[in-house]
Motif scaffolding. Structure first.
Motif, PDB file in Angstrom:
ATOM      1  N   ILE A  65      25.315  42.808 -26.375  1.00 33.04           N
ATOM      2  CA  ILE A  65      26.621  43.465 -26.484  1.00 33.04           C
ATOM      3  C   ILE A  65      27.673  42.403 -26.782  1.00 33.04           C
ATOM      4  O   ILE A  65      27.528  41.246 -26.396  1.00 33.04           O
ATOM      5  CB  ILE A  65      26.991  44.254 -25.195  1.00 33.04           C
ATOM      6  CG1 ILE A  65      27.114  43.339 -23.981  1.00 33.04           C
ATOM      7  CG2 ILE A  65      26.000  45.375 -24.947  1.00 33.04           C
ATOM      8  CD1 ILE A  65      27.631  44.042 -22.734  1.00 33.04           C
ATOM      9  N   PRO A  66      28.727  42.780 -27.490  1.00 32.54           N
ATOM     10  CA  PRO A  66      29.775  41.803 -27.806  1.00 32.54           C
ATOM     11  C   PRO A  66      30.610  41.482 -26.571  1.00 32.54           C
ATOM     12  O   PRO A  66      30.791  42.322 -25.689  1.00 32.54           O
ATOM     13  CB  PRO A  66      30.616  42.513 -28.861  1.00 32.54           C
ATOM     14  CG  PRO A  66      30.400  43.950 -28.615  1.00 32.54           C
ATOM     15  CD  PRO A  66      29.008  44.098 -28.078  1.00 32.54           C
ATOM     16  N   PHE A  67      31.096  40.262 -26.522  1.00 31.30           N
ATOM     17  CA  PHE A  67      31.961  39.827 -25.430  1.00 31.30           C
ATOM     18  C   PHE A  67      32.706  38.590 -25.880  1.00 31.30           C
ATOM     19  O   PHE A  67      32.443  38.047 -26.946  1.00 31.30           O
ATOM     20  CB  PHE A  67      31.150  39.537 -24.156  1.00 31.30           C
ATOM     21  CG  PHE A  67      30.224  38.350 -24.275  1.00 31.30           C
ATOM     22  CD1 PHE A  67      30.616  37.103 -23.812  1.00 31.30           C
ATOM     23  CD2 PHE A  67      28.978  38.479 -24.861  1.00 31.30           C
ATOM     24  CE1 PHE A  67      29.769  36.010 -23.926  1.00 31.30           C
ATOM     25  CE2 PHE A  67      28.130  37.399 -24.986  1.00 31.30           C
ATOM     26  CZ  PHE A  67      28.525  36.158 -24.504  1.00 31.30           C
ATOM     27  N   THR A  68      33.637  38.159 -25.090  1.00 29.48           N
ATOM     28  CA  THR A  68      34.358  36.922 -25.362  1.00 29.48           C
ATOM     29  C   THR A  68      34.358  36.094 -24.094  1.00 29.48           C
ATOM     30  O   THR A  68      34.208  36.636 -22.995  1.00 29.48           O
ATOM     31  CB  THR A  68      35.794  37.216 -25.843  1.00 29.48           C
ATOM     32  OG1 THR A  68      36.389  36.005 -26.271  1.00 29.48           O
ATOM     33  CG2 THR A  68      36.631  37.834 -24.754  1.00 29.48           C
ATOM     34  N   ARG A  69      34.497  34.819 -24.241  1.00 27.61           N
ATOM     35  CA  ARG A  69      34.567  33.941 -23.068  1.00 27.61           C
ATOM     36  C   ARG A  69      35.990  33.414 -22.934  1.00 27.61           C
ATOM     37  O   ARG A  69      36.583  32.948 -23.888  1.00 27.61           O
ATOM     38  CB  ARG A  69      33.605  32.777 -23.182  1.00 27.61           C
ATOM     39  CG  ARG A  69      32.168  33.178 -23.006  1.00 27.61           C
ATOM     40  CD  ARG A  69      31.314  31.960 -22.706  1.00 27.61           C
ATOM     41  NE  ARG A  69      29.919  32.315 -22.636  1.00 27.61           N
ATOM     42  CZ  ARG A  69      29.313  32.731 -21.532  1.00 27.61           C
ATOM     43  NH1 ARG A  69      29.995  32.815 -20.415  1.00 27.61           N
ATOM     44  NH2 ARG A  69      28.037  33.043 -21.533  1.00 27.61           N
ATOM     45  N   ILE A  70      36.489  33.492 -21.731  1.00 29.12           N
ATOM     46  CA  ILE A  70      37.765  32.865 -21.394  1.00 29.12           C
ATOM     47  C   ILE A  70      37.398  31.752 -20.428  1.00 29.12           C
ATOM     48  O   ILE A  70      37.050  32.015 -19.273  1.00 29.12           O
ATOM     49  CB  ILE A  70      38.750  33.871 -20.785  1.00 29.12           C
ATOM     50  CG1 ILE A  70      39.025  34.979 -21.789  1.00 29.12           C
ATOM     51  CG2 ILE A  70      40.030  33.164 -20.358  1.00 29.12           C
ATOM     52  CD1 ILE A  70      39.917  36.069 -21.305  1.00 29.12           C
ATOM     53  N   GLY A  71      37.420  30.542 -20.953  1.00 36.44           N
ATOM     54  CA  GLY A  71      36.855  29.431 -20.185  1.00 36.44           C
ATOM     55  C   GLY A  71      35.348  29.609 -20.175  1.00 36.44           C
ATOM     56  O   GLY A  71      34.718  29.724 -21.213  1.00 36.44           O
ATOM     57  N   LYS A  72      34.766  29.682 -18.987  1.00 34.51           N
ATOM     58  CA  LYS A  72      33.331  29.920 -18.872  1.00 34.51           C
ATOM     59  C   LYS A  72      33.019  31.357 -18.443  1.00 34.51           C
ATOM     60  O   LYS A  72      31.879  31.715 -18.267  1.00 34.51           O
ATOM     61  CB  LYS A  72      32.725  28.956 -17.851  1.00 34.51           C
ATOM     62  CG  LYS A  72      32.753  27.508 -18.290  1.00 34.51           C
ATOM     63  CD  LYS A  72      32.068  26.640 -17.268  1.00 34.51           C
ATOM     64  CE  LYS A  72      32.066  25.190 -17.718  1.00 34.51           C
ATOM     65  NZ  LYS A  72      31.383  24.321 -16.760  1.00 34.51           N
ATOM     66  N   THR A  73      34.060  32.165 -18.304  1.00 33.88           N
ATOM     67  CA  THR A  73      33.893  33.518 -17.780  1.00 33.88           C
ATOM     68  C   THR A  73      33.770  34.530 -18.910  1.00 33.88           C
ATOM     69  O   THR A  73      34.650  34.618 -19.763  1.00 33.88           O
ATOM     70  CB  THR A  73      35.109  33.885 -16.906  1.00 33.88           C
ATOM     71  OG1 THR A  73      35.332  32.860 -15.956  1.00 33.88           O
ATOM     72  CG2 THR A  73      34.889  35.202 -16.196  1.00 33.88           C
ATOM     73  N   PRO A  74      32.686  35.327 -18.916  1.00 37.10           N
ATOM     74  CA  PRO A  74      32.571  36.365 -19.948  1.00 37.10           C
ATOM     75  C   PRO A  74      33.513  37.522 -19.655  1.00 37.10           C
ATOM     76  O   PRO A  74      33.659  37.953 -18.512  1.00 37.10           O
ATOM     77  CB  PRO A  74      31.108  36.799 -19.843  1.00 37.10           C
ATOM     78  CG  PRO A  74      30.717  36.485 -18.445  1.00 37.10           C
ATOM     79  CD  PRO A  74      31.527  35.287 -18.043  1.00 37.10           C
TER      80      PRO A  74
END
Length: 102
Positions: A65-74
């Motif tokens: 599934i698509p996601f983005t990381r902010i720092g190391k957090t998905p």
């Protein structure tokens, strides 16, 4: 004062104050200006998807599934959640039994 006295008759025109209407429009426009910037944790996204937090986390780790990381957090955006909902749709194939008409 009762509901009957406050209610307008069906044929009675509604009177709108232009100043009030303008203020309401401004408030509605500014209600949530950064809605597209909102991200959701796997736990929050799981609520929208009707799945467990563990399922969402596993799918992120598998890259399904698509996601983005902010720092190391998905994190998932609203668009990511909509993508999961849209791509999870399964349509019946052409040879599936069709329900009989009533």
């Amino acid at each position: 004062m009762t509901r009957k006295t406050l209610a307008l008759a069906p044929d009675q025109p509604v009177q709108l104050d232009a100043g009030l209407l303008e203020r309401l429009v401004r408030v509605m426009e500014n209600l949530n200006p950064d809605a597209d910037l909102r991200t959701y944790s796997p736990k929050e996204a799981a609520v929208f998807l009707g799945k467990t937090e563990n399922w969402v986390t596993e799918q992120i780790q598998l890259g399904t599934i698509p996601f983005t990381r902010i720092g190391k957090t998905p994190r998932l955006t609203a668009e990511h959640i909509k993508w999961v909902q849209a791509n999870g749709e399964v349509l019946p194939h052409q040879y599936s039994p069709r329900p009989l008409a009533a």
